[in-house]
Design a protein around this motif. Sequence first.
Motif, PDB file in Angstrom:
ATOM      1  N   CYS A   3       0.871  -1.187   0.000  1.00 37.73           N
ATOM      2  CA  CYS A   3       0.000   0.000   0.000  1.00 37.73           C
ATOM      3  C   CYS A   3       0.899   1.225   0.000  1.00 37.73           C
ATOM      4  CB  CYS A   3      -0.893  -0.017   1.242  1.00 37.73           C
ATOM      5  SG  CYS A   3      -1.735   1.555   1.536  1.00 37.73           S
ATOM      6  N   ILE A   4       0.742   2.078  -1.032  1.00 37.27           N
ATOM      7  CA  ILE A   4       1.686   3.209  -1.132  1.00 37.27           C
ATOM      8  C   ILE A   4       1.533   4.169   0.047  1.00 37.27           C
ATOM      9  CG2 ILE A   4       2.032   3.097  -3.628  1.00 37.27           C
ATOM     10  CD1 ILE A   4       0.175   5.484  -3.906  1.00 37.27           C
ATOM     11  N   PHE A   5       0.333   4.319   0.590  1.00 35.83           N
ATOM     12  CA  PHE A   5       0.180   5.257   1.708  1.00 35.83           C
ATOM     13  C   PHE A   5       0.733   4.663   3.003  1.00 35.83           C
ATOM     14  CE2 PHE A   5      -3.429   8.027  -0.291  1.00 35.83           C
ATOM     15  CZ  PHE A   5      -2.512   8.503  -1.214  1.00 35.83           C
ATOM     16  N   CYS A   6       0.638   3.334   3.205  1.00 31.97           N
ATOM     17  CA  CYS A   6       1.322   2.711   4.348  1.00 31.97           C
ATOM     18  C   CYS A   6       2.835   2.883   4.207  1.00 31.97           C
ATOM     19  CB  CYS A   6       0.949   1.240   4.470  1.00 31.97           C
ATOM     20  SG  CYS A   6      -0.682   0.966   5.208  1.00 31.97           S
ATOM     21  N   ALA A  26      -0.320  13.981   7.094  1.00 37.93           N
ATOM     22  CA  ALA A  26      -0.764  14.780   5.947  1.00 37.93           C
ATOM     23  C   ALA A  26       0.459  15.191   5.138  1.00 37.93           C
ATOM     24  CB  ALA A  26      -1.541  16.008   6.406  1.00 37.93           C
ATOM     25  N   PHE A  27       0.331  15.120   3.806  1.00 36.19           N
ATOM     26  CA  PHE A  27       1.464  15.411   2.922  1.00 36.19           C
ATOM     27  C   PHE A  27       0.930  16.003   1.624  1.00 36.19           C
ATOM     28  CE2 PHE A  27       0.140  10.996   2.816  1.00 36.19           C
ATOM     29  CZ  PHE A  27      -0.114  10.760   1.473  1.00 36.19           C
ATOM     30  N   ASN A  28       1.815  16.690   0.906  1.00 39.86           N
ATOM     31  CA  ASN A  28       1.400  17.304  -0.352  1.00 39.86           C
ATOM     32  C   ASN A  28       1.069  16.237  -1.397  1.00 39.86           C
ATOM     33  OD1 ASN A  28       1.627  20.018   0.359  1.00 39.86           O
ATOM     34  ND2 ASN A  28       3.820  20.047  -0.084  1.00 39.86           N
ATOM     35  N   ASP A  29      -0.029  16.453  -2.125  1.00 45.80           N
ATOM     36  CA  ASP A  29      -0.372  15.554  -3.228  1.00 45.80           C
ATOM     37  C   ASP A  29       0.688  15.696  -4.322  1.00 45.80           C
ATOM     38  OD1 ASP A  29      -3.276  14.116  -4.236  1.00 45.80           O
ATOM     39  OD2 ASP A  29      -1.745  14.531  -5.749  1.00 45.80           O
ATOM     40  N   ILE A  30       1.086  14.563  -4.877  1.00 47.54           N
ATOM     41  CA  ILE A  30       2.140  14.545  -5.900  1.00 47.54           C
ATOM     42  C   ILE A  30       1.650  15.143  -7.226  1.00 47.54           C
ATOM     43  CG2 ILE A  30       1.679  12.271  -6.948  1.00 47.54           C
ATOM     44  CD1 ILE A  30       4.670  11.647  -6.533  1.00 47.54           C
ATOM     45  N   ASP A  31       0.338  15.201  -7.414  1.00 49.79           N
ATOM     46  CA  ASP A  31      -0.256  15.711  -8.658  1.00 49.79           C
ATOM     47  C   ASP A  31      -1.382  16.687  -8.277  1.00 49.79           C
ATOM     48  OD1 ASP A  31      -1.133  16.076 -11.260  1.00 49.79           O
ATOM     49  OD2 ASP A  31      -2.202  14.159 -11.347  1.00 49.79           O
ATOM     50  N   PRO A  32      -1.009  17.871  -7.805  1.00 52.62           N
ATOM     51  CA  PRO A  32      -2.001  18.769  -7.184  1.00 52.62           C
ATOM     52  C   PRO A  32      -3.095  19.247  -8.136  1.00 52.62           C
ATOM     53  CG  PRO A  32       0.133  19.863  -7.423  1.00 52.62           C
ATOM     54  CD  PRO A  32       0.343  18.435  -7.785  1.00 52.62           C
ATOM     55  N   LYS A  33      -4.340  19.262  -7.635  1.00 48.40           N
ATOM     56  CA  LYS A  33      -5.507  19.711  -8.398  1.00 48.40           C
ATOM     57  C   LYS A  33      -5.945  21.116  -7.986  1.00 48.40           C
ATOM     58  CE  LYS A  33      -5.745  15.350  -9.869  1.00 48.40           C
ATOM     59  NZ  LYS A  33      -4.704  14.699  -9.055  1.00 48.40           N
ATOM     60  N   ALA A  34      -5.193  21.726  -7.101  1.00 52.14           N
ATOM     61  CA  ALA A  34      -5.452  23.093  -6.643  1.00 52.14           C
ATOM     62  C   ALA A  34      -4.129  23.639  -6.118  1.00 52.14           C
ATOM     63  CB  ALA A  34      -6.514  23.083  -5.538  1.00 52.14           C
ATOM     64  N   PHE A  36      -3.343  24.602  -3.309  1.00 47.91           N
ATOM     65  CA  PHE A  36      -3.099  23.908  -2.038  1.00 47.91           C
ATOM     66  C   PHE A  36      -3.820  22.570  -2.129  1.00 47.91           C
ATOM     67  CE2 PHE A  36      -3.879  22.666   2.290  1.00 47.91           C
ATOM     68  CZ  PHE A  36      -2.797  23.147   3.024  1.00 47.91           C
ATOM     69  N   HIS A  37      -3.065  21.467  -2.107  1.00 46.07           N
ATOM     70  CA  HIS A  37      -3.675  20.137  -2.213  1.00 46.07           C
ATOM     71  C   HIS A  37      -2.888  19.181  -1.325  1.00 46.07           C
ATOM     72  CE1 HIS A  37      -5.345  16.686  -4.986  1.00 46.07           C
ATOM     73  NE2 HIS A  37      -5.552  16.459  -3.695  1.00 46.07           N
ATOM     74  N   VAL A  38      -3.477  18.894  -0.179  1.00 41.16           N
ATOM     75  CA  VAL A  38      -2.839  18.028   0.818  1.00 41.16           C
ATOM     76  C   VAL A  38      -3.681  16.761   0.960  1.00 41.16           C
ATOM     77  CG1 VAL A  38      -2.402  17.869   3.320  1.00 41.16           C
ATOM     78  CG2 VAL A  38      -1.632  19.878   2.035  1.00 41.16           C
ATOM     79  N   GLY A  91     -14.123   7.177  -7.845  1.00 43.51           N
ATOM     80  CA  GLY A  91     -12.841   7.659  -8.360  1.00 43.51           C
ATOM     81  C   GLY A  91     -11.662   7.385  -7.443  1.00 43.51           C
ATOM     82  N   GLN A  92     -11.801   6.420  -6.510  1.00 42.19           N
ATOM     83  CA  GLN A  92     -10.702   6.109  -5.601  1.00 42.19           C
ATOM     84  C   GLN A  92      -9.636   5.289  -6.320  1.00 42.19           C
ATOM     85  OE1 GLN A  92     -11.891   4.022  -2.033  1.00 42.19           O
ATOM     86  NE2 GLN A  92      -9.849   4.157  -1.113  1.00 42.19           N
ATOM     87  N   THR A  93      -8.387   5.774  -6.312  1.00 43.56           N
ATOM     88  CA  THR A  93      -7.288   5.058  -6.984  1.00 43.56           C
ATOM     89  C   THR A  93      -6.289   4.458  -6.001  1.00 43.56           C
ATOM     90  OG1 THR A  93      -5.965   7.074  -7.227  1.00 43.56           O
ATOM     91  CG2 THR A  93      -7.459   6.529  -9.036  1.00 43.56           C
ATOM     92  N   VAL A  94      -6.293   4.905  -4.748  1.00 48.91           N
ATOM     93  CA  VAL A  94      -5.399   4.344  -3.725  1.00 48.91           C
ATOM     94  C   VAL A  94      -6.267   3.728  -2.628  1.00 48.91           C
ATOM     95  CG1 VAL A  94      -3.594   4.829  -2.036  1.00 48.91           C
ATOM     96  CG2 VAL A  94      -3.593   6.045  -4.221  1.00 48.91           C
ATOM     97  N   GLY A  95      -6.035   2.431  -2.353  1.00 51.07           N
ATOM     98  CA  GLY A  95      -6.894   1.692  -1.426  1.00 51.07           C
ATOM     99  C   GLY A  95      -6.506   1.830   0.038  1.00 51.07           C
ATOM    100  N   ILE A  97      -7.814   4.721   2.884  1.00 51.01           N
ATOM    101  CA  ILE A  97      -8.714   5.888   2.943  1.00 51.01           C
ATOM    102  C   ILE A  97      -7.906   7.181   3.086  1.00 51.01           C
ATOM    103  CG2 ILE A  97      -9.087   5.772   5.460  1.00 51.01           C
ATOM    104  CD1 ILE A  97     -12.037   6.530   4.910  1.00 51.01           C
ATOM    105  N   HIS A  98      -8.305   8.172   2.316  1.00 54.06           N
ATOM    106  CA  HIS A  98      -7.597   9.460   2.336  1.00 54.06           C
ATOM    107  C   HIS A  98      -8.571  10.582   2.034  1.00 54.06           C
ATOM    108  CE1 HIS A  98      -7.350   7.651  -1.665  1.00 54.06           C
ATOM    109  NE2 HIS A  98      -7.477   8.879  -2.146  1.00 54.06           N
ATOM    110  N   PHE A  99      -8.218  11.752   2.532  1.00 57.14           N
ATOM    111  CA  PHE A  99      -9.067  12.936   2.405  1.00 57.14           C
ATOM    112  C   PHE A  99      -8.249  14.006   1.702  1.00 57.14           C
ATOM    113  CE2 PHE A  99     -12.561  11.419   4.983  1.00 57.14           C
ATOM    114  CZ  PHE A  99     -11.963  10.331   5.618  1.00 57.14           C
TER     115      PHE A  99
END
Length: 112
Positions: A3-6, A26-34, A36-38, A91-95, A97-99
């Motif tokens: 699991c990439i998030f683990c 909490a960490f910065n999204d690697i492909d930000p959609k805004a 500020f995207h955490v 649209g969940q791509t990483v299994g 749970i994340h916000f």
Amino acid sequence: MDCIFCKIISGDIPSTKVYEDDKVLAFNDIDPKAPFHVIVIPKKHIVSAADITSENSHYISAVYEAIAKIAKENNLENGFRVVNNCGEDGGQTVGHIHFHLLARRNLAWPPG
Ligand code: AMP
Ligand code: ZN
């Protein structure tokens, strides 16, 4: 566990950390959609919102407490959006749970 998030929690995959406590990372999204995207995650492998139970829901309340702190620390007084994609149609791509915490642009509603 594959699991990439683990692996981000364990430090095996690097991330740009924004916030951490005993239950939440909490960490910065690697492909930000805004601007500020955490990504905010519990430090427990819960697959999705469909797997929240009375035993693990304290991790989810900890996530929302962290979100309020991150918003204050980063001066998001103009507002923000929290997005939880659940399952294939959601649209969940990483299994794990994340916000998504999105801010610093006007976010369209309803989403696409
Ligand atoms: P979702 O599509 O809701 O499952 O969101 C997964 C999010 O994780 C996407 O916005 C990805 O850009 C983000 N993501 C995937 N891998 C990484 C990573 N190694 N570091 C940071 N964000 C990531
Ligand atoms: Zn995980």
